[in-house]
Design a protein around this motif. Structure first.
Motif, PDB file in Angstrom:
ATOM      1  N   GLN A  94       0.845  -1.205   0.000  1.00 46.32           N
ATOM      2  CA  GLN A  94       0.000   0.000   0.000  1.00 46.32           C
ATOM      3  C   GLN A  94       0.880   1.254   0.000  1.00 46.32           C
ATOM      4  OE1 GLN A  94      -3.290  -0.648   0.269  1.00 46.32           O
ATOM      5  NE2 GLN A  94      -4.325   1.195   0.906  1.00 46.32           N
ATOM      6  N   LEU A  97       2.473   1.672  -3.360  1.00 50.19           N
ATOM      7  CA  LEU A  97       1.505   2.166  -4.351  1.00 50.19           C
ATOM      8  C   LEU A  97       1.330   3.683  -4.238  1.00 50.19           C
ATOM      9  CD1 LEU A  97      -1.290  -0.575  -4.168  1.00 50.19           C
ATOM     10  CD2 LEU A  97       0.180  -0.118  -6.098  1.00 50.19           C
ATOM     11  N   GLN A  98       1.434   4.186  -3.015  1.00 52.29           N
ATOM     12  CA  GLN A  98       1.302   5.633  -2.825  1.00 52.29           C
ATOM     13  C   GLN A  98       2.513   6.401  -3.340  1.00 52.29           C
ATOM     14  OE1 GLN A  98       0.105   6.634   1.273  1.00 52.29           O
ATOM     15  NE2 GLN A  98      -0.781   4.601   1.307  1.00 52.29           N
ATOM     16  N   PHE A 100       3.925   5.881  -6.201  1.00 49.23           N
ATOM     17  CA  PHE A 100       3.904   6.102  -7.651  1.00 49.23           C
ATOM     18  C   PHE A 100       2.519   6.442  -8.198  1.00 49.23           C
ATOM     19  CE2 PHE A 100       2.243   2.005  -8.853  1.00 49.23           C
ATOM     20  CZ  PHE A 100       2.930   1.022  -8.148  1.00 49.23           C
ATOM     21  N   TRP A 110     -12.426   8.843 -13.270  1.00 49.07           N
ATOM     22  CA  TRP A 110     -13.701   8.297 -12.817  1.00 49.07           C
ATOM     23  C   TRP A 110     -14.815   9.193 -13.342  1.00 49.07           C
ATOM     24  CZ3 TRP A 110      -9.917   8.654  -8.602  1.00 49.07           C
ATOM     25  CH2 TRP A 110      -9.171   7.487  -8.510  1.00 49.07           C
ATOM     26  N   GLN A 125      -7.995   9.937   0.835  1.00 47.57           N
ATOM     27  CA  GLN A 125      -7.717   8.597   1.344  1.00 47.57           C
ATOM     28  C   GLN A 125      -6.434   8.537   2.171  1.00 47.57           C
ATOM     29  OE1 GLN A 125      -9.578   5.612   0.876  1.00 47.57           O
ATOM     30  NE2 GLN A 125     -11.176   6.943   0.094  1.00 47.57           N
ATOM     31  N   TYR A 126      -5.421   9.288   1.746  1.00 43.82           N
ATOM     32  CA  TYR A 126      -4.098   9.077   2.338  1.00 43.82           C
ATOM     33  C   TYR A 126      -3.512  10.253   3.111  1.00 43.82           C
ATOM     34  CZ  TYR A 126      -4.140   4.903  -0.468  1.00 43.82           C
ATOM     35  OH  TYR A 126      -4.475   3.709  -1.015  1.00 43.82           O
TER      36      TYR A 126
ATOM     37  N   LEU B 137      -8.056   2.691  -9.511  1.00 45.42           N
ATOM     38  CA  LEU B 137      -8.308   2.578  -8.068  1.00 45.42           C
ATOM     39  C   LEU B 137      -7.292   1.646  -7.422  1.00 45.42           C
ATOM     40  CD1 LEU B 137     -12.204   2.170  -7.882  1.00 45.42           C
ATOM     41  CD2 LEU B 137     -10.878   4.066  -6.955  1.00 45.42           C
ATOM     42  N   LEU B 140      -3.923   3.014  -6.946  1.00 48.13           N
ATOM     43  CA  LEU B 140      -3.864   4.031  -5.887  1.00 48.13           C
ATOM     44  C   LEU B 140      -3.974   3.367  -4.512  1.00 48.13           C
ATOM     45  CD1 LEU B 140      -6.017   6.967  -7.252  1.00 48.13           C
ATOM     46  CD2 LEU B 140      -3.707   7.134  -6.382  1.00 48.13           C
ATOM     47  N   GLY B 141      -4.110   2.044  -4.535  1.00 49.68           N
ATOM     48  CA  GLY B 141      -4.233   1.309  -3.278  1.00 49.68           C
ATOM     49  C   GLY B 141      -5.615   1.429  -2.669  1.00 49.68           C
ATOM     50  N   ILE B 142      -6.597   1.860  -3.477  1.00 45.96           N
ATOM     51  CA  ILE B 142      -7.977   1.979  -2.979  1.00 45.96           C
ATOM     52  C   ILE B 142      -8.720   0.719  -3.399  1.00 45.96           C
ATOM     53  CG2 ILE B 142     -10.125   3.311  -3.114  1.00 45.96           C
ATOM     54  CD1 ILE B 142      -8.358   5.767  -3.827  1.00 45.96           C
TER      55      ILE B 142
END
Lengths: 265, 266
Positions: A94, A97-98, A100, A110, A125-126, B137, B140-142
């Motif tokens: 996790q 992933l943040q 990059f 979206w 989210q982060y 998603l 982005l780790g979501i």
């Protein structure tokens, strides 16, 4: 050809670390039993703009999917900052992933959300920023990609080039150390494509962001790339690697020659 | 074009069995992830859930109204023909009330929601898969489960019981309409007879069913969408498959509920 090796010269001049931020070792990947790429190894240094090139079907996108965590490799490893992505715990993965961002060929914005919501989602989210701070970051990211004032628009209200810029703004939302680009200029007219290339180059030179770019547009390669790796479908691996100018002019392998000659036509 | 590789029968059967188990494993993993997702409430986007509830209600209400009313009319009409021969026309209210509240209301509402909202989930998520929005998603780790499936699951699970209550009311009104026009039973007599015969237990039986149907519809619709391939034809297949699977499971579930309620004596 005026811009050839512009960025590679800049890289030599700058104080870029020799430390590889991405290391791909003996990577074999494919779909179910079918192998697309076999024993591929390469590394990407900090601040470098690496282009992965090759003809359609050679496995560029498959390699990208393995690198960004969308498809587990059949063999081998992908490491970020010395940590094996596919062997890391869920929490470590996790965090990786943040670090990059990814710009998809289809933009992947979206569609049910506004541009501001698209960019603010990873921040919500982060990070612990409040709404006002997030709004400021969103505005600055849109300014950075040349799309100020588009916060309240939906992706369907933007042109192809604007969507690409908005998607780039989202990819940069968390100030990533690495950005992956999947065909960033495909489907765009030459002027818009040039604008996107300039933007990528600007981000690379000003922020020092490491970039991995999938492309087969020679104009982009010579304009932006520090280094290229050329994949081949039959060999299922890398057939040429190095400075784009040197590879295109001095490599005598007929497959390399074929690729550049076909692209030049 | 490369020649198509011919597979021997044992190889074909073996691969089919492996694929079946892999699919089953993926489905169970999906259900498990959704269940775990229900315990992760941090940063839950209620606005997405409310939007889905609104869409579910808006897209279902006209057709639920029409079908439920007509089901009430059909049940009343068919039973009236038989019952009035014995001078027992008033029992149409009992028959319609019980049939609608216990069986037809929950089932009709569920089938309408499966065909509209469930299919919509499969199409929306399938399109997101094709457009790499789900990939975005994931990178982005979501979790797509938390972000896409959970709000939809909660929305349908809340909305279907409400729609079922509404379908029950419309079904009873359909019966009342036929009874008052064909059998000359007054509306108040019909209503009192329905109240006497249909109890809270009967309504609850239907609501419990609709709650379970709601979970099934949302899970099936979302799973078919997430499972969708990366080309646009996959979206069509996922959508039709979501409807067929949902309707099959609704009918199977209803049969199972009938057995369980019978065993429990309710």
């Amino acid at each position: 050809m005026k811009h050839q090796a512009n960025n590679s010269e800049l890289l030599l001049q700058s104080e870029v670390s020799k430390m590889p931020v991405i290391e791909v070792k003996n990577l074999t990947c494919g779909y179910e039993e079918k192998v697309i790429l076999k024993d591929v190894s390469f590394s990407v240094r900090e601040g470098e703009a690496l282009f992965i090139i090759g003809e359609s079907g050679c496995g560029k996108s498959t390699l990208l999917r393995c690198m960004i965590g969308l498809m587990p490799p059949q063999k081998g490893s992908v490491s970020y900052f010395g940590r094996n992505f596919w062997e890391a715990s869920e929490r470590e993965r996790q965090a990786m992933l943040q670090s990059f961002g990814v710009l998809y060929q289809s933009n992947a914005l979206w569609s049910s959300m506004t541009i501001a919501e698209n960019i603010s989602l990873p921040l919500e989210q982060y990070t612990t920023h409040n709404k006002e701070e997030i709004a400021k970051i969103v505005a600055s990211k849109l300014e950075q990609v040349g799309l100020p004032g588009t916060e309240e628009l939906y992706p369907r209200e933007l042109s192809g080039g604007m969507k690409r810029r908005a998607a780039l703004a989202r990819a940069l939302a968390l100030d990533p150390k690495i950005v992956f680009f999947d065909e960033p200029t495909s489907g765009l007219d030459p002027v818009t494509a040039r604008g996107i290339d300039d933007l990528i180059l600007k981000i690379n030179t000003t922020l020092g962001t490491t970039m991995v770019i999938i492309s087969h547009q020679l104009s982009s390669i010579f304009h932006v790339a520090h280094r290229i790796i050329l994949l081949d479908e039959k060999t299922q691996g890398i057939i040429a690697e190095g400075d784009p100018k040197k590879v295109s002019l001095k490599n005598n392998d007929h497959r390399v020659r074929n690729f550049f000659d076909q692209q030049n036509r | 074009m490369p020649p198509t590789e011919k597979k021997s029968l044992p190889l074909f059967l073996g691969q089919s069995v492996i694929r079946y188990f892999q699919n089953s494993q993926q489905t169970l993993a999906f259900i498990g992830n959704v269940t775990l997702g229900l315990f992760r409430w941090k940063k839950f986007r209620w606005i997405d859930c409310l939007v889905e509830m609104q869409q579910c209600w808006a897209s279902s209400i006209p057709i639920v109204s029409l079908i439920s009313f007509l089901v009430g009319v059909i049940l009343a009409f068919q039973s009236a023909i038989q019952l009035r021969q014995y001078g027992a026309g008033i029992f149409v209210a009992d028959l319609v009330g019980l049939a609608v509240v216990r069986e037809m209301g929950p089932m009709m509402a569920a089938i309408v929601v499966a065909g509209g909202t469930g299919a919509g989930f499969a199409a929306a998520l399938g399109n997101m898969r094709v457009n790499e929005e789900i990939d975005a998603l994931e990178t982005l780790g979501i979790s797509p489960i938390d972000f896409l499936v959970r709000p939809r699951l909660i929305a349908v699970t809340i909305m279907l019981p409400i729609l079922t209550l509404y379908a029950n009311l419309l079904g009873i009104l359909g019966g009342l309409f036929i009874s008052s026009t064909l059998l000359s039973i007054s509306a108040s007599a019909y209503w009192i007879e329905t109240q006497n015969r249909v109890g809270v237990t009967d309504v609850s039986i239907g609501i419990v069913k609709s709650f379970i149907f709601g979970i099934m519809i949302a899970l099936i619709g979302c799973w078919r969408g997430i499972q969708c391939g990366r080309d646009t034809t996959g979206v069509g297949i996922a959508t039709s498959s979501a409807v067929v699977t949902s309707v099959t499971f609704i009918v199977l579930g209803d049969a199972l509920f009938a057995v369980i309620y019978n065993a429990l004596g309710i």
